[in-house]
Design an enzyme around this catalytic site. Structure first.
Site, mmCIF file in Angstrom:
data_model
loop_
_atom_site.group_PDB
_atom_site.id
_atom_site.type_symbol
_atom_site.label_atom_id
_atom_site.label_comp_id
_atom_site.label_asym_id
_atom_site.label_seq_id
_atom_site.Cartn_x
_atom_site.Cartn_y
_atom_site.Cartn_z
ATOM 1 N N LYS A 1 66.381 89.413 46.447
ATOM 2 C CA LYS A 1 67.062 88.179 46.028
ATOM 3 C C LYS A 1 66.939 87.121 47.121
ATOM 4 C CE LYS A 1 71.576 86.693 44.191
ATOM 5 N NZ LYS A 1 72.928 87.136 43.815
ATOM 6 N N SER B 1 74.410 86.255 39.159
ATOM 7 C CA SER B 1 73.444 85.355 39.737
ATOM 8 C C SER B 1 72.137 86.045 40.144
ATOM 9 C CB SER B 1 74.047 84.679 40.967
ATOM 10 O OG SER B 1 74.351 85.654 41.965
ATOM 11 N N SER C 1 77.560 89.800 40.230
ATOM 12 C CA SER C 1 76.180 89.319 40.158
ATOM 13 C C SER C 1 75.085 90.372 40.244
ATOM 14 C CB SER C 1 75.941 88.274 41.235
ATOM 15 O OG SER C 1 76.458 87.058 40.799
#
Ligand code: GLN
Length: 497
Positions: free
Chosen positions: A82, A157, A181
Site C-alpha cells: 500500500k 482504503s 481499511s
C-alpha cells in the site's frame, strides 16, 4: 505459467516450484508483472510499478540462493505494498497529490523484515487519500475497480492492495487498517484480510493517519498465507514506542483442530440489527448452523456500546489526523503551490489545492475537536466512549473465544453510490470500527457469494489472540471451501467509469 494452476496456490506451492526447478523467482515475478501490464490499465490497483527493481531483486535472490532446507519464509514471493508504507527509493504518495513528488529515503520496519525474508516488491498500490475512505474514490489519482465487478468499488482504503490480490496481479499485499481499511476491501474483493492487535506490528515507516488506531495488516488469497506473512512482519520494534514487547507470531501459536473444535463462538446481537443486507445475515446464519452441526458451542453476547463506536471514531480519528497532517505545509517536502504571495498564502494554497475534499473535511473537523475549550468535550469524550467499547469486548471474551460478525453492512457498492454523502460512506465501516477502537485483532474471510459478489465474515479475538483467530479461520476455510475470486471471469474491458 498457467493462471488456473496458481489461482489456488499458497506461498509454499510457489516455493515448491522453485525447489523442483519448475519455475524461478524471476519467472514468477515476470508472470505477475505481465498480469499487471495486462489488467492494470483498467483495474488501476497500482500507483507505482517497480518492474526494474522487482526483476533485479528476483535475480539477486537466485544468485545467492540459500540452502533448500532454510529458505526464508517469503523467498521469491512477489508482494504489493500500500502506498502509505515506505520503501526506500520508491514514491510514497498516500494516494495524495500533496505527496505526488515524494520518494521515501528509508524502509519501513515491515519492508526490512519482508526483504530479510526474501520477498520481492512489485510496486505501490492505490488507496483513499491518507487512508481516509472506504472505496478508493478519495484517491487523488482516480479510483481502483473491483476485479469481481468493474462497476463497483473494491472497498477502501486499501482497495488497490485488495484488488491486486483478488485479480492475481500479486499473490500477497500489505495494507493498513485504521477503522477497517484492510478487512472491508478484503470482504469486497473476496479475499482474506487480517488486522493484527494494535502494537503487534511496527508502524515505523507507515505514514500516520490516526496514530492510536493505525495498524499494518495483510491481504492474501488464503489463511495459510496470512499466517506466513503475519509471522514475518510481527514483533517488537524499538523504533515504534507503541509496538508491544511481544514476540513475532509463530506457528506454535496455531492451534490443532481438536482445540479449535472446543472454541466457544460468540455472536453479538448488535451486529445483526437493522441496516445489514439480508443476504449477508442469511449467509452468516447458514454458517452458524454448519458450526452447530460440527459441534461448536454458539453463545449470544451483547456489546451494548457498539452504536457509539462510529461516532466516537469520527472524533478521535479526525482529531489525530489533523495533528498528523499538519506537516504537509509545502515547506519540508511534497507539493508546494505556485507563486505564493507570502508565507500564509503558501501554507493555505498548498494545503487547499494539495489535499482532496475528504481529507480537508477531516482536518477541519479534527482541528475543531482539538481546539481550546473543546478538547474535553470532544476528543476526551471520544476516548472515554472508546474505553467503554473496549470493555464490551473484554466482557465478551470472558464468555467466548472468538466472535463472528459481518464485515460490512452491504455488498460491494457502485461507484458514486455513496461518495456524495460522507455519512453513508462512514457507515461502510460500522462493523470494523468498534474492534479498531478496542485495538483487538480481527480477520475478514470470504464466506460465500451472492451472484458474483463476495460476502465477508469477520472473526474477532481478544488482544494478541491471533492464534485463535487464524486457527479458527483456517478450519472454517476448509469446511466452507469457498473458491477464491475467479480470476478467469475478470472482465475489465467493459466500459464503465
Ligand atoms: N473508512 C474509515 C475511514 O475513512 C477507515 C479507514 C481506515 O481504516 N484507514 O476513516
Amino acid at each position: 505459467m498457467d493462471i488456473n494452476t496458481i489461482k489456488n496456490f499458497t506461498i509454499k506451492d510457489y516455493q515448491n516450484l522453485y525447489k523442483n526447478k519448475e519455475s524461478s523467482p524471476t519467472e514468477m515475478t515476470q508472470f505477475f508483472l505481465d498480469r499487471i501490464r495486462l489488467l492494470d490499465p483498467s483495474l488501476r490497483a497500482f500507483l507505482t510499478i517497480d518492474e526494474t527493481g522487482a526483476l533485479q531483486r528476483a535475480r539477486e535472490l537466485e544468485e545467492k540462493k540459500p540452502g533448500e532446507a532454510d529458505l526464508p519464509a517469503l523467498y521469491g514471493i512477489p508482494i504489493a505494498i500500500k502506498d502509505n508504507i515506505c520503501i526506500q527509493g520508491l514514491p510514497t504518495t498516500c494516494g495524495s497529490r500533496i505527496l505526488s513528488n515524494y520518494r521515501s529515503p528509508f524502509d519501513a520496519t515491515v519492508i526490512e523484515k519482508i526483504k530479510k525474508a526474501g520477498g520481492i516488491f512489485l510496486g505501490k498500490t492505490n488507496m483513499d487519500e491518507f487512508a481516509m475512505g472506504s472505496s478508493t474514490e478519495n484517491s487523488g489519482f482516480g479510483p481502483t475497480r473491483n476485479p469481481l465487478d468493474p462497476n463497483r468499488v473494491p472497498g477502501g482504503s486499501s482497495g488497490g492492495s485488495a484488488a491486486s490480490v483478488a485479480a492475481l496481479e500479486a499473490p500477497l499485499a500489505l495494507g493498513s487498517d485504521t477503522g477497517g481499511s484492510v478487512r472491508q476491501p478484503a470482504a469486497f474483493c473476496g479475499i482474506v484480510g487480517l488486522r493484527p492487535t494494535y502494537g503487534r506490528v511496527s508502524r515505523y515507516g507507515l505514514v500516520s493517519f490516526a496514530s492510536s488506531l493505525d495498524q499494518i495488516g495483510t491481504l492474501t488469497r488464503n489463511v495459510q498465507d496470512t499466517l506466513t506473512l503475519f509471522s514475518v512482519i510481527s514483533g517488537q520494534d524499538n523504533r515504534d514506542s507503541t509496538c508491544a514487547p511481544y514476540p513475532p507470531f509463530s506457528t506454535s501459536d496455531y492451534l490443532p483442530v481438536d482445540e479449535v473444535k472446543n472454541m466457544k463462538v460468540g455472536v453479538a446481537k448488535e451486529y445483526f440489527s437493522l441496516g445489514v443486507e439480508s443476504v449477508i445475515t442469511q449467509q452468516i446464519q447458514e454458517i452458524l448452523k454448519t458450526l452447530t452441526n460440527e459441534g461448536f458451542e454458539i453463545i449470544e453476547v451483547s456489546l451494548p456500546h457498539t452504536d457509539y463506536a462510529l461516532e466516537a471514531y469520527y472524533i478521535v480519528a479526525p482529531a489525530e489526523a489533523s495533528s498528523n497532517l499538519a506537516r504537509y505545509d509545502g515547506i519540508a517536502y511534497g507539493y508546494r503551490c505556485n507563486d505564493p504571495l507570502n508565507l500564509q498564502d503558501l501554507y493555505t494554497r498548498t494545503r487547499t489545492t494539495g489535499f482532496g475534499k475528504e481529507t480537508l473535511r477531516r482536518i477541519i473537523l479534527g482541528t475543531y475537536c482539538l481546539s481550546s475549550g473543546y478538547y474535553d468535550e470532544f476528543y476526551l469524550k471520544g476516548m472515554q466512549v472508546r474505553t467503554l467499547v473496549k470493555k464490551d469486548f473484554e466482557d465478551s471474551f470472558e464468555k467466548c473465544d472468538i466472535l463472528l460478525t459481518p464485515v460490512t453492512p452491504s455488498l460491494p457498492f457502485k461507484f458514486g453510490e455513496k461518495s456524495h454523502d460522507p455519512y453513508q460512506m462512514y457507515l461502510a465501516d460500522v462493523f470494523t470500527i468498534p474492534s479498531a477502537m478496542a485495538g483487538i485483532p480481527a480477520l475478514s474471510l470470504n464466506c460465500g457469494y451472492h451472484q458474483h459478489l463476495p460476502i465477508g465474515l469477520q472473526v474477532l479475538g481478544a488482544p494478541f489472540q491471533e492464534g485463535k483467530i487464524l486457527s479458527f479461520a483456517s478450519f472454517l476455510e476448509k469446511i466452507l471451501s469457498v473458491p477464491p475470486p475467479d480470476v478467469d471471469s475478470i472482465n475489465l474491458k467493459k466500459e464503465v467509469l
